[in-house]
Design a protein around this motif. Structure first.
Motif, PDB file in Angstrom:
ATOM      1  N   UNK A 186       0.810  -1.218   0.000  1.00 33.90           N
ATOM      2  CA  UNK A 186       0.000   0.000   0.000  1.00 33.90           C
ATOM      3  C   UNK A 186       0.845   1.270   0.000  1.00 33.90           C
ATOM      4  N   UNK A 187       2.010   1.212   0.662  1.00 33.80           N
ATOM      5  CA  UNK A 187       2.853   2.401   0.788  1.00 33.80           C
ATOM      6  C   UNK A 187       4.074   2.349  -0.121  1.00 33.80           C
ATOM      7  N   UNK A 188       4.040   1.492  -1.138  1.00 36.60           N
ATOM      8  CA  UNK A 188       5.150   1.425  -2.089  1.00 36.60           C
ATOM      9  C   UNK A 188       5.395   2.801  -2.705  1.00 36.60           C
ATOM     10  N   UNK A 189       6.652   3.145  -2.853  1.00 37.00           N
ATOM     11  CA  UNK A 189       7.010   4.507  -3.292  1.00 37.00           C
ATOM     12  C   UNK A 189       6.438   4.850  -4.659  1.00 37.00           C
ATOM     13  N   UNK A 190       6.433   3.911  -5.579  1.00 43.10           N
ATOM     14  CA  UNK A 190       6.000   4.205  -6.948  1.00 43.10           C
ATOM     15  C   UNK A 190       4.558   3.809  -7.214  1.00 43.10           C
ATOM     16  N   UNK A 191       4.156   2.611  -6.742  1.00 44.08           N
ATOM     17  CA  UNK A 191       2.862   2.065  -7.154  1.00 44.08           C
ATOM     18  C   UNK A 191       1.856   1.944  -6.013  1.00 44.08           C
ATOM     19  N   UNK A 192       2.253   2.199  -4.789  1.00 38.87           N
ATOM     20  CA  UNK A 192       1.334   2.063  -3.670  1.00 38.87           C
ATOM     21  C   UNK A 192       0.222   3.089  -3.705  1.00 38.87           C
TER      22      UNK A 192
ATOM     23  N   UNK B  42      -1.141   4.602  -1.341  1.00 43.60           N
ATOM     24  CA  UNK B  42      -0.866   5.718  -0.441  1.00 43.60           C
ATOM     25  C   UNK B  42      -0.099   6.824  -1.136  1.00 43.60           C
ATOM     26  N   UNK B  43       0.949   6.458  -1.869  1.00 41.89           N
ATOM     27  CA  UNK B  43       1.727   7.462  -2.593  1.00 41.89           C
ATOM     28  C   UNK B  43       0.997   7.967  -3.820  1.00 41.89           C
ATOM     29  N   UNK B  44       0.090   7.172  -4.371  1.00 40.47           N
ATOM     30  CA  UNK B  44      -0.730   7.672  -5.481  1.00 40.47           C
ATOM     31  C   UNK B  44      -1.626   8.812  -5.004  1.00 40.47           C
ATOM     32  N   UNK B  45      -2.192   8.653  -3.804  1.00 41.37           N
ATOM     33  CA  UNK B  45      -3.026   9.718  -3.239  1.00 41.37           C
ATOM     34  C   UNK B  45      -2.192  10.944  -2.906  1.00 41.37           C
ATOM     35  N   UNK B  46      -0.993  10.726  -2.372  1.00 43.63           N
ATOM     36  CA  UNK B  46      -0.108  11.851  -2.068  1.00 43.63           C
ATOM     37  C   UNK B  46       0.258  12.598  -3.343  1.00 43.63           C
ATOM     38  N   UNK B  47       0.563  11.845  -4.408  1.00 43.83           N
ATOM     39  CA  UNK B  47       0.882  12.478  -5.683  1.00 43.83           C
ATOM     40  C   UNK B  47      -0.302  13.223  -6.259  1.00 43.83           C
ATOM     41  N   UNK B  48      -1.510  12.677  -6.090  1.00 46.08           N
ATOM     42  CA  UNK B  48      -2.709  13.339  -6.599  1.00 46.08           C
ATOM     43  C   UNK B  48      -2.968  14.665  -5.903  1.00 46.08           C
ATOM     44  N   UNK B  49      -2.503  14.779  -4.666  1.00 48.78           N
ATOM     45  CA  UNK B  49      -2.660  16.030  -3.917  1.00 48.78           C
ATOM     46  C   UNK B  49      -1.553  17.037  -4.231  1.00 48.78           C
ATOM     47  N   UNK B  50      -0.612  16.653  -5.086  1.00 44.54           N
ATOM     48  CA  UNK B  50       0.429  17.575  -5.505  1.00 44.54           C
ATOM     49  C   UNK B  50       1.694  17.507  -4.695  1.00 44.54           C
TER      50      UNK B  50
ATOM     51  N   UNK C  33       5.250  15.379  -3.213  1.00 46.03           N
ATOM     52  CA  UNK C  33       6.230  14.392  -3.644  1.00 46.03           C
ATOM     53  C   UNK C  33       5.952  13.048  -2.959  1.00 46.03           C
ATOM     54  N   UNK C  34       6.245  11.971  -3.688  1.00 48.89           N
ATOM     55  CA  UNK C  34       6.085  10.645  -3.112  1.00 48.89           C
ATOM     56  C   UNK C  34       7.028  10.467  -1.921  1.00 48.89           C
ATOM     57  N   UNK C  35       6.577   9.688  -0.949  1.00 52.28           N
ATOM     58  CA  UNK C  35       7.349   9.468   0.272  1.00 52.28           C
ATOM     59  C   UNK C  35       7.788   8.014   0.326  1.00 52.28           C
ATOM     60  N   UNK C  36       9.082   7.797   0.543  1.00 50.73           N
ATOM     61  CA  UNK C  36       9.603   6.434   0.688  1.00 50.73           C
ATOM     62  C   UNK C  36       9.408   5.990   2.141  1.00 50.73           C
ATOM     63  N   UNK C  37       8.191   5.558   2.452  1.00 53.52           N
ATOM     64  CA  UNK C  37       7.853   5.252   3.842  1.00 53.52           C
ATOM     65  C   UNK C  37       8.769   4.180   4.426  1.00 53.52           C
ATOM     66  N   UNK C  38       8.995   3.097   3.686  1.00 52.06           N
ATOM     67  CA  UNK C  38       9.843   2.015   4.185  1.00 52.06           C
ATOM     68  C   UNK C  38      11.282   2.124   3.691  1.00 52.06           C
TER      69      UNK C  38
END
Length: 301
Positions: free
Chosen positions: A134-140, A142-150, A152-157
């Motif tokens: 879910x929190x994968x940097x490129x395809x998760x 969670x990061x898709x939603x973060x990117x949609x909000x404008x 930067x993607x976050x490398x959670x793990x």
């Protein structure tokens, strides 16, 4: 029947109950001795030896403990573990207390309680893998939603900054329902007359929470904190399946370091010393916390 005969019959019945009790608890005692007591004693012994499975253990005295004191990786692992424990226990307790109070004051639905407990039924390994996806940097997602909000993607793990907070929040997600259920049970033990008296005196919900719920919930809350701290110090499986201790040892918690020392480097003597140190730390924390919070006492008497 004479009094002497009655006393003899009572003693015979008591001895029969004792024998029956021993029959029932013997399997548990055997399991405890074989799977807990003996490994613990064996581990304590090995902590004073040099042992790598290929050669017989060699007594080295306190050498392993001296090495541990001067080991920078051990100190870093201990700091990382304490950081994880503070985040996990703090967030989990606050959220669980909030959920427990809401369930007690707003609803008595058994369905809602079951829904709150659902994440706890998922194993740590499965929860770790799911959140890793879910929190994968490129395809998760969670990061898709973060990117949609404008943003930067976050490398959670994959970030040294975010990996421990992420692991802590994943653990909070899994355990918060169980913790909330324990706190809810504690709140149920508080007599309703206490709250009725508070309303008569004009106290609002916030004031009753701090003046009634929290003081009377203290024994249960203390037990929950002790259990949460012990469990948090023993975190391993979720770290193993998500980060393996990385990146750059940023999530190399103490249990992970013990595992890698034993099963990657085959230094079982030193790994046993690290385990004994963890045992002593948990014992000290539990003792101090139990005494400071007066966990064995209640204000309901």
């Amino acid at each position: 029947m004479s009094s002497a005969t009655a006393v003899a019959a009572k003693r015979t019945g008591r001895r029969g109950d004792e024998r029956l009790a021993w029959i029932f608890i013997t399997p548990s005692l055997l399991g405890f001795a074989v799977f807990l007591l003996w490994p613990t004693l064996r581990g304590i012994y090995l902590s004073f030896t040099s042992f790598n499975l290929l050669t017989p253990e060699k007594w080295v005295g306190l050498d392993n403990y001296e090495r541990m004191v001067n080991d920078p990786i051990f100190r870093d692992s201990l700091r990382t573990t304490v950081y994880y424990v503070v985040l996990n226990v703090g967030a989990q307790t606050v959220v669980a207390l909030f959920i427990a109070v809401l369930v007690q004051r707003l609803t008595r639905s058994a369905l809602l309680r079951g829904m709150v407990l659902t994440p706890y039924l998922v194993s740590n390994v499965v929860a770790g893998i799911v959140w890793l996806w879910l929190l994968d940097t490129r395809f998760g997602i969670g990061n898709q939603l973060i990117g949609a909000l404008g943003f930067e993607h976050v490398a959670f793990f994959g970030s040294e900054k975010w990996v421990i907070p992420t692991l802590a929040l994943v653990n909070v997600w899994r355990h918060v329902g169980y913790t909330a259920l324990l706190l809810f049970a504690g709140l149920q033990m508080i007599p309703a007359t206490m709250y009725e008296a508070g309303r008569i005196d004009g106290a609002n919900e916030w004031r009753m929470f701090w003046r009634i719920s929290m003081p009377l919930l203290r024994p249960v809350l203390s037990l929950v904190l002790i259990m949460s701290i012990i469990g948090s110090f023993q975190v391993f499986d979720s770290v193993s399946v998500t980060t393996g201790g990385g990146p750059a040892n940023a999530s190399n918690v103490l249990q992970m370091y013990i595992y890698s020392t034993a099963f990657s480097r085959f230094q079982f003597g030193y790994a046993s010393a690290l385990s004994v140190a963890l045992l002593l730390v948990l014992g000290l924390i539990t003792f101090v916390q139990y005494r400071l919070t007066r966990a064995g006492e209640t204000d309901l008497d």
